[in-house]
Design a protein around this motif. Structure first.
Motif, PDB file in Angstrom:
ATOM      1  N   ILE A 198       0.617  -0.981   1.001  1.00 56.52           N
ATOM      2  CA  ILE A 198       1.142  -0.767   2.348  1.00 56.52           C
ATOM      3  C   ILE A 198       1.580   0.692   2.472  1.00 56.52           C
ATOM      4  CG2 ILE A 198       3.478  -1.539   1.689  1.00 56.52           C
ATOM      5  CD1 ILE A 198       3.713  -2.757   4.559  1.00 56.52           C
ATOM      6  N   HIS A 241       0.927   0.848   7.473  1.00 58.19           N
ATOM      7  CA  HIS A 241      -0.520   0.653   7.647  1.00 58.19           C
ATOM      8  C   HIS A 241      -1.060  -0.192   6.492  1.00 58.19           C
ATOM      9  CE1 HIS A 241      -1.095   4.640   5.310  1.00 58.19           C
ATOM     10  NE2 HIS A 241      -1.551   3.688   4.524  1.00 58.19           N
ATOM     11  N   TYR A 264      -3.700  13.831  -3.815  1.00 58.72           N
ATOM     12  CA  TYR A 264      -4.981  13.625  -4.493  1.00 58.72           C
ATOM     13  C   TYR A 264      -5.976  14.746  -4.214  1.00 58.72           C
ATOM     14  CZ  TYR A 264      -3.151   8.864  -4.950  1.00 58.72           C
ATOM     15  OH  TYR A 264      -2.364   7.778  -5.245  1.00 58.72           O
ATOM     16  N   THR A 307      -6.986   0.645  -2.898  1.00 60.32           N
ATOM     17  CA  THR A 307      -6.824   1.859  -3.715  1.00 60.32           C
ATOM     18  C   THR A 307      -5.384   2.352  -3.562  1.00 60.32           C
ATOM     19  OG1 THR A 307      -7.754   3.078  -1.868  1.00 60.32           O
ATOM     20  CG2 THR A 307      -9.262   2.528  -3.669  1.00 60.32           C
ATOM     21  N   GLY A 308      -5.126   3.583  -3.966  1.00 60.19           N
ATOM     22  CA  GLY A 308      -3.760   4.114  -3.894  1.00 60.19           C
ATOM     23  C   GLY A 308      -3.054   3.964  -5.226  1.00 60.19           C
TER      24      GLY A 308
HETATM   25  P1  PGA Z   1       0.169   3.796  -2.261  1.00 53.77           P
HETATM   26  O1  PGA Z   1      -0.629   3.711  -0.886  1.00 53.77           O
HETATM   27  O2  PGA Z   1      -0.157   2.549  -3.022  1.00 53.77           O
HETATM   28  O3  PGA Z   1      -0.376   5.021  -2.931  1.00 53.77           O
HETATM   29  O4  PGA Z   1       1.613   3.895  -1.923  1.00 53.77           O
HETATM   30  C1  PGA Z   1      -0.542   2.555  -0.113  1.00 53.77           C
HETATM   31  C2  PGA Z   1      -1.293   2.732   1.197  1.00 53.77           C
HETATM   32  O5  PGA Z   1      -1.277   3.821   1.777  1.00 53.77           O
HETATM   33  O6  PGA Z   1      -1.886   1.735   1.651  1.00 53.77           O
END
Ligand code: PGA
Length: 265
Positions: free
Chosen positions: A137, A142, A172, A40-41
């Motif tokens: 990432i 992480h 969010y 996600t993200g």
């Molecule tokens: P992002 O988040 O795609 O919104 O930058 C990545 C993550 O925290 O793994």
């Protein structure tokens, strides 16, 4: 590690969509369909839009595909707009021809969390394992919600989120106070057991995380550095995310050679 440095975020999206489509087409005639690991993200949103478009054009089908998501917040109901169940439904699942019973996002609401984590691992095993795991990432490197200090041998479990991750994800939520403190996440070892891994990153905000992941030592302080241990990892990153790499020229040359080799084979 294969490091593919691309001109733009759009090029990263197209590269990732091509990788997913190659897998789906390889498996389309197979009794056992593809098993995809999803993230996600903000980063994979372009990929999901592209997969929806290719599915609508009937270039690919998800009819035989099983999916496993990396993580889910604890304390957020699955039908809330902030949950990763909701994110996946809205940004991918409801637009494609997937059997929803074949999609798995860690269950964290109204369940025993340890039992849920063990059940998630079992379901991955029963699927035959993840063929291709998509990763984003974090700014601190992480992967999933495997925060700094995560054991490189970890499996699906509850993790406490760092303040940095909570701040990054506050966009969010209504306010930082609403961001959960914990999540259920695939472990680093769970991720490493995938057949192949595709990590996507764009923007200068990810440049340090990418440098540490590719060129730094393997350490729990940089969770994504564990990917150095995996024999089949591709990083698809734009020029901004690659801007911290001291070996960027090498990776660009390696891709040129790869293209030449594939044309002459
Ligand atoms: P992002 O988040 O795609 O919104 O930058 C990545 C993550 O925290 O793994």
């Amino acid at each position: 590690m294969r490091v593919v440095i691309l001109e733009s975020p759009e090029a990263v999206t197209q590269f990732a969509a091509d990788e997913v489509c190659t897998l789906l087409k390889q498996r389309s005639s197979n009794k056992f369909g593809a098993v995809l690991g999803l993230a996600t993200g903000g980063t994979p949103l372009g990929l999901y839009r592209e997969l929806i478009a290719r599915n609508a054009r009937r270039e690919i089908s998800f009819a035989n595909v099983e999916t496993f998501n990396l993580d889910e917040y604890i304390g957020v109901p699955p039908d809330s707009a902030q949950s990763y169940h909701y994110y996946m439904h809205e940004n991918l699942f409801k637009h494609i021809d997937i059997d929803i019973s074949m999609t798995h996002v860690p269950v964290t609401f109204g369940v025993d969390l340890q039992h849920s984590a063990a059940d998630f691992e079992l379901k991955i095993e029963q699927s035959g394992g993840i063929d291709l795991q998509i990763l984003g990432i974090g700014v601190d490197a992480h992967i999933g919600f495997n925060e700094i200090g995560s054991s490189l041998g970890s499996r699906t479990r509850v993790k406490t989120l760092t303040q940095r991750t909570r701040n990054d994800n506050a966009r969010y939520f209504g306010s930082i106070d609403d961001v959960p403190h914990t999540a259920l996440t695939m472990g680093i070892q769970t991720i490493l057991e995938s057949q192949s891994i595709l990590l996507l990153a764009t923007g200068t905000g990810k440049a340090k995380a990418i440098r540490d992941t590719v060129e730094g030592p393997i350490t729990a302080s940089v969770p994504a550095s564990a990917l150095q241990l995996h024999p089949n990892v591709t990083l698809a990153i734009d020029r901004d995310a690659a801007s911290g790499l001291s070996n960027a020229d090498y990776f660009l040359a390696a891709e040129r050679n790869r293209a030449v080799a594939s044309r002459s084979s």
